[in-house]
Design an enzyme around this catalytic site. Structure first.
Site, short mmCIF file in Angstrom:
data_model
loop_
_atom_site.label_atom_id
_atom_site.label_comp_id
_atom_site.label_asym_id
_atom_site.label_seq_id
_atom_site.Cartn_x
_atom_site.Cartn_y
_atom_site.Cartn_z
N ASP A 51 0.82 -1.21 0.00
CA ASP A 51 0.00 0.00 0.00
C ASP A 51 0.86 1.26 0.00
O ASP A 51 0.48 2.28 -0.60
CB ASP A 51 -0.93 0.01 1.23
CG ASP A 51 -2.08 -0.98 1.08
OD1 ASP A 51 -2.44 -1.32 -0.05
OD2 ASP A 51 -2.61 -1.42 2.13
N GLY A 52 2.01 1.22 0.66
CA GLY A 52 2.91 2.37 0.67
C GLY A 52 3.40 2.71 -0.73
O GLY A 52 3.47 3.89 -1.11
N ASN A 123 -4.85 9.26 1.71
CA ASN A 123 -5.10 8.61 3.00
C ASN A 123 -5.53 9.62 4.06
O ASN A 123 -6.68 9.70 4.42
CB ASN A 123 -3.86 7.86 3.47
CG ASN A 123 -4.08 6.37 3.53
OD1 ASN A 123 -5.08 5.86 3.06
ND2 ASN A 123 -3.13 5.66 4.11
N GLU A 124 -4.53 10.37 4.56
CA GLU A 124 -4.85 11.33 5.62
C GLU A 124 -3.80 12.43 5.70
O GLU A 124 -2.67 12.28 5.27
CB GLU A 124 -4.97 10.64 6.99
CG GLU A 124 -3.66 10.23 7.63
CD GLU A 124 -3.16 8.90 7.18
OE1 GLU A 124 -1.93 8.81 6.92
OE2 GLU A 124 -3.95 7.96 7.07
N ASP A 152 -2.77 17.17 21.25
CA ASP A 152 -1.57 16.73 20.52
C ASP A 152 -1.65 17.03 19.03
O ASP A 152 -0.62 17.17 18.37
CB ASP A 152 -1.35 15.22 20.72
CG ASP A 152 -0.94 14.88 22.14
OD1 ASP A 152 -0.41 15.79 22.82
OD2 ASP A 152 -1.15 13.73 22.57
N GLY A 164 -6.77 3.13 8.43
CA GLY A 164 -5.38 3.10 8.88
C GLY A 164 -5.21 3.79 10.21
O GLY A 164 -5.74 3.37 11.25
N TYR A 165 -4.45 4.87 10.20
CA TYR A 165 -4.11 5.61 11.42
C TYR A 165 -5.38 6.09 12.13
O TYR A 165 -5.50 6.00 13.35
CB TYR A 165 -3.22 6.78 11.03
CG TYR A 165 -2.66 7.58 12.19
CD1 TYR A 165 -2.34 6.97 13.40
CD2 TYR A 165 -2.42 8.93 12.06
CE1 TYR A 165 -1.82 7.71 14.45
CE2 TYR A 165 -1.88 9.68 13.09
CZ TYR A 165 -1.60 9.06 14.29
OH TYR A 165 -1.08 9.78 15.33
N LYS A 167 -8.38 4.86 12.28
CA LYS A 167 -9.09 3.81 13.01
C LYS A 167 -8.43 3.54 14.36
O LYS A 167 -9.11 3.33 15.37
CB LYS A 167 -9.12 2.52 12.18
CG LYS A 167 -9.80 1.35 12.89
CD LYS A 167 -9.78 0.10 12.01
CE LYS A 167 -10.37 -1.09 12.76
NZ LYS A 167 -9.62 -1.45 13.96
N SER A 168 -7.11 3.60 14.42
CA SER A 168 -6.39 3.34 15.67
C SER A 168 -6.66 4.42 16.70
O SER A 168 -6.45 4.21 17.89
CB SER A 168 -4.89 3.23 15.40
OG SER A 168 -4.33 4.49 15.08
#
EC number: 2.7.1.23
Length: 266
Positions: A51-52, A123-124, A152, A164-165, A167-168
């Site tokens: 994916d990267g 993505n984001e 933050d 990805g990020y 969802k975490s």
């Protein structure tokens, strides 16, 4: 079979990439699809890797909407953007020979920092403080001051980036058929002096978001788009919206976003 096609291979920095790309070129040439040396000459841009590699292929080709992107994995694992695999060349050949694939449009986020030229991400977009302290900023939806943020940082993701990020961080998983971007907080501070919504939320294309950094402290925010960092000094405002751009991806039938989500997370 698709006619008058050209394909460009975006190679990973891998010791086996030359052989892999050579095999793929021969495969597509047998299908009447010619490999070219310049991506701007290609109707299909193929990333070779995970994916990267797919995200880099899209970025390095300026999020072109006049071509189709295809992800070809080189490892035996599940991906979110990559549908095909080098270890199953017979499937690739059969799918293209029979035109047994779909072309899916994915939304893209536009990010404009200060008065600079816009950047894009699939993505984001992430903004956080580079110091060991929270960052304060005003968050506007359209021209409406929605909240004073202290924490933050902020993550703004596309539907395809939501798994990805985002969802975490406790954000929702969003169907890519929904044209929206998701805003998720990073470690927000909620007390008698600061109050944020405290949950992720979705914004439509009609509602851009603006982040105005508190300039009373030199935060030097760290910003990233997809898997690459942005180097911008003296950041004052960041405007984010769903772009008019979309990217076209080649995907297998019966391999939807939700099939991939199930394989990767359940």
């Amino acid at each position: 079979m698709m006619e008058n096609n050209t394909i460009y291979f975006f190679e990973p920095n891998n010791k086996n990439s030359k052989k892999i790309v050579s095999d793929l070129k021969l495969l597509f040439e047998d299908l009447g699809i010619t490999a070219v040396e310049r991506s701007e000459d290609a109707r299909i841009v193929a990333s070779v890797g995970g994916d990267g590699a797919f995200l880099q292929a899209v970025r390095k080709n300026d999020f072109r909407s006049d071509c189709m992107y295809i992800g070809i994995g080189i490892e035996e694992r599940n991906y979110m953007y990559v549908d095909f695999n080098y270890h199953n060349l017979a499937e690739i050949k059969q799918v293209f020979k029979m035109n047994n694939f779909e072309v899916r449009n994915y939304p893209v986020i536009e990010v404009k920092i200060n008065d600079n030229q816009p950047n894009y991400c699939l993505n984001e977009f992430t903004l956080r403080s580079s110091l060991v302290k929270t960052i304060m900023m005003d968050l506007y939806i359209d021209d409406f001051l929605f909240e004073h943020f202290n924490g933050d940082g902020i993550v703004i993701s596309t539907p395809t980036g939501s798994t990805g990020y985002n969802k975490s961080l406790g954000g929702a998983v969003v169907d890519p058929l929904i044209s929206a971007m998701q805003v998720t907080e990073l470690g927000s501070v909620n007390n008698n002096h600061h109050r944020t919504l405290g949950t992720s939320f979705l914004l439509s294309k009609a509602r851009p978001i603006t982040l105005v950094i508190d300039r009373s402290v030199d935060y030097y925010p760290i910003m990233s788009m997809d898997n690459e960092a942005l180097s911008v000094q003296n950041t004052e405002t960041v405007k984010v919206k769903l772009s008019d751009k979309t990217i076209n991806t080649i995907k297998l039938h019966n391999n939807t976003f939700w099939h991939k989500t199930q394989r990767n997370f359940l």
